[in-house]
Design a protein around this motif. Structure first.
Motif, PDB file in Angstrom:
ATOM      1  N   LEU A 133      42.300  12.291  31.529  1.00 28.61           N
ATOM      2  CA  LEU A 133      43.366  13.106  31.416  1.00 28.61           C
ATOM      3  C   LEU A 133      43.605  13.109  30.027  1.00 28.61           C
ATOM      4  N   ARG A 134      43.632  12.111  29.713  1.00 29.24           N
ATOM      5  CA  ARG A 134      43.489  12.123  28.023  1.00 29.24           C
ATOM      6  C   ARG A 134      43.112  13.419  27.474  1.00 29.24           C
ATOM      7  N   LEU A 137      45.551  16.034  27.769  1.00 34.46           N
ATOM      8  CA  LEU A 137      46.094  16.110  26.623  1.00 34.46           C
ATOM      9  C   LEU A 137      46.076  16.636  26.195  1.00 34.46           C
ATOM     10  N   ARG A 147      54.964  17.240  29.366  1.00 32.42           N
ATOM     11  CA  ARG A 147      54.816  15.899  30.195  1.00 32.42           C
ATOM     12  C   ARG A 147      55.598  15.038  29.268  1.00 32.42           C
ATOM     13  N   ILE A 150      59.532  16.487  30.527  1.00 33.03           N
ATOM     14  CA  ILE A 150      59.586  14.968  31.818  1.00 33.03           C
ATOM     15  C   ILE A 150      59.888  13.588  31.140  1.00 33.03           C
ATOM     16  N   ARG A 159      62.008  17.256  39.378  1.00 34.84           N
ATOM     17  CA  ARG A 159      60.774  17.605  40.040  1.00 34.84           C
ATOM     18  C   ARG A 159      60.749  19.051  39.595  1.00 34.84           C
ATOM     19  N   GLN A 162      57.120  18.462  37.257  1.00 34.45           N
ATOM     20  CA  GLN A 162      56.699  17.832  37.457  1.00 34.45           C
ATOM     21  C   GLN A 162      55.491  18.307  38.430  1.00 34.45           C
ATOM     22  N   ILE A 163      56.025  19.064  39.627  1.00 39.05           N
ATOM     23  CA  ILE A 163      55.262  19.425  40.216  1.00 39.05           C
ATOM     24  C   ILE A 163      53.960  21.003  39.443  1.00 39.05           C
ATOM     25  N   LEU A 165      53.696  20.913  36.199  1.00 40.63           N
ATOM     26  CA  LEU A 165      52.642  19.663  35.491  1.00 40.63           C
ATOM     27  C   LEU A 165      51.424  19.357  36.057  1.00 40.63           C
ATOM     28  N   GLY A 166      51.633  19.076  37.783  1.00 40.07           N
ATOM     29  CA  GLY A 166      50.822  18.174  38.682  1.00 40.07           C
ATOM     30  C   GLY A 166      49.459  19.534  38.622  1.00 40.07           C
ATOM     31  N   GLU A 167      50.511  21.359  38.795  1.00 39.40           N
ATOM     32  CA  GLU A 167      49.477  22.667  39.258  1.00 39.40           C
ATOM     33  C   GLU A 167      49.027  22.824  38.185  1.00 39.40           C
ATOM     34  N   VAL A 169      47.929  20.349  35.629  1.00 44.00           N
ATOM     35  CA  VAL A 169      46.400  19.403  35.923  1.00 44.00           C
ATOM     36  C   VAL A 169      45.689  19.973  36.443  1.00 44.00           C
ATOM     37  N   SER A 170      45.778  20.161  37.685  1.00 40.64           N
ATOM     38  CA  SER A 170      44.647  20.122  38.349  1.00 40.64           C
ATOM     39  C   SER A 170      43.909  21.475  38.209  1.00 40.64           C
ATOM     40  N   LEU A 173      41.878  20.407  35.346  1.00 43.10           N
ATOM     41  CA  LEU A 173      40.187  19.434  36.071  1.00 43.10           C
ATOM     42  C   LEU A 173      39.720  20.847  36.921  1.00 43.10           C
TER      43      LEU A 173
END
Lengths: 262, 140
Positions: A133-134, A137, A147, A150, A159, A162-163, A165-167, A169-170, A173
């Protein structure tokens, strides 16, 4: 032998081996308690079976581990084995002979010959979450910016971000996982006769099985360890094996022998 | 066993597969006996299979976001196996084994006692907070 009413005993089938193969002794298989694993022979092939109570549902941890333990013990003893899928249960030993071994003998034999001297090795890796994750970023300013955005907002108000950001990152990854899986296949694939890759995912970026000839086992292990060194601190790598060829058996039986990968 | 796992410097080399590995290794793998046997096949209730649950991505994304937000960038220690990874297994690539994992969970403690893979099992099977109702594997 062949009763017609529901009985308190049935035959759990682990896999097919050559008729003269040694049976793994004192290896606990499926059942509660597990009955001894015995061969049911027909001609040049045999099925490894043990008695179970068909009224008890299958699938406890002991059952699952027992299934693998028997098959892997056979593979580790350098005996070719064709594993059945977990949960193969036949009425009795006579049915194993008449309905399974007799009609399929040639086919099983050809597949077993193709497997002679090979075993499966499976390599798995998981990311060190914080480290990866680092990395993301650091390398993706847009993610870092989001980030921070947020962090400045009250939780209830963010919210959507957040979604998003998660998307991001996902996705990142998943892309990294794919690249890492490619590298694994490139480094270890050449040492194997066949490779079976599971889909890369963020949680299990690296997950592949290799069918490796006995005389390459050490080299394969060294190569895997070398890759683990490259990835140290970032991906924790595990090597399982020698295992029964779970990922290759069907293909091998269908192809009737080793022609498929020689 | 004739092949003793050699010591490896950088990767883990378990001598026997733990539960989580076994589930991944064997479920949906191997020859299907139904192809060969019709008459004398015994239908047995399986606690494991099935349970292919599709989880909304949003749920997954929010967990990633939470992990990133939690991250302390000033700290460069990066340690510990990801809890997130464990969480993701439920929403991620392993739906198919969910049933098994559920059915299995109650017994995991027994297993840890005897299976010689304590650390790993603990890591992987550590109870996690659920945001959805758990689907229970039917125990007998």
């Amino acid at each position: 032998m062949s009763g017609t009413l529901p009985s308190d005993s049935a035959c759990y089938v682990y896999g097919i081996v050559p008729a003269d193969a040694p049976v793994p002794e004192e290896v606990l298989g499926v059942g509660d308690p597990p009955a001894p694993v015995v061969p049911v022979q027909h001609g040049e092939v045999a099925a490894l079976v043990s008695e179970i109570d068909p009224r008890r549902p299958l699938g406890t941890p002991q059952d699952l581990i027992g299934h693998a333990r028997v098959l892997d013990a056979v593979a580790a003893g350098r005996t070719p084995v064709l594993p059945f899928r977990f949960g193969a249960v036949v009425r009795d030993a006579a049915a194993v002979t008449d309905e399974l071994l007799a009609p399929q003998q040639e086919r099983f034999l050809a597949a077993l010959e193709g497997l002679e001297g090979f075993a499966q090795f499976t390599v798995r890796g998981a990311y060190r979450q914080d480290r990866v994750l680092r990395e993301i970023l650091e390398q993706r300013p847009d993610v870092a910016r989001l980030r921070e955005e947020i962090a400045a907002l009250p939780e209830d108000a963010s919210r959507y971000q957040q979604i998003r950001l998660g998307e991001l990152v996902s996705e990142e990854l998943t892309a990294r996982a794919r690249a890492d899986a490619d590298e694994l296949a490139a480094r270890l694939g050449p040492l194997a006769a066949a490779t079976a890759r599971a889909d890369s995912s963020a949680d299990q970026p690296v997950n592949a099985s290799f069918l490796v000839a006995e005389d390459s086992w050490e080299e394969f292990e060294r190569a895997a360890d070398g890759l683990a060194a490259t990835w140290e601190g970032r991906i924790d790598l595990r090597l399982l094996g020698p295992l029964a060829p779970y990922d290759f058996a069907s293909q091998l039986v269908d192809a009737r022998g080793r022609d498929s990968w020689d | 066993m004739s092949v003793a796992p050699r010591s490896s410097n950088y990767m883990s080399r378990p001598s026997s597969s733990g539960l989580v590995d076994v589930i991944d290794l064997i479920l949906d793998k191997g020859l299907v006996i139904d192809i060969y046997i019709r008459v004398s096949l015994v239908g047995i209730e399986l606690l494991t299979i099935d349970a292919r649950i599709v989880v909304a991505s949003v749920d997954t994304y929010l967990r990633f976001a939470e992990a990133v937000n939690r991250l302390d960038i000033t700290q460069d220690r990066s340690e510990g196996l990801p809890q997130l990874v464990n969480d993701m297994q439920e929403g991620g690539a392993r739906h198919k084994t969910r049933g098994a994992l559920e059915g299995v969970k109650e017994k995991v403690t027994d297993l840890i006692g005897g299976d010689g893979e304590e650390d790993e099992e603990e890591q992987e099977e550590r109870p996690r907070r659920r945001t959805r109702p758990a689907r229970k594997g039917r125990e007998q």
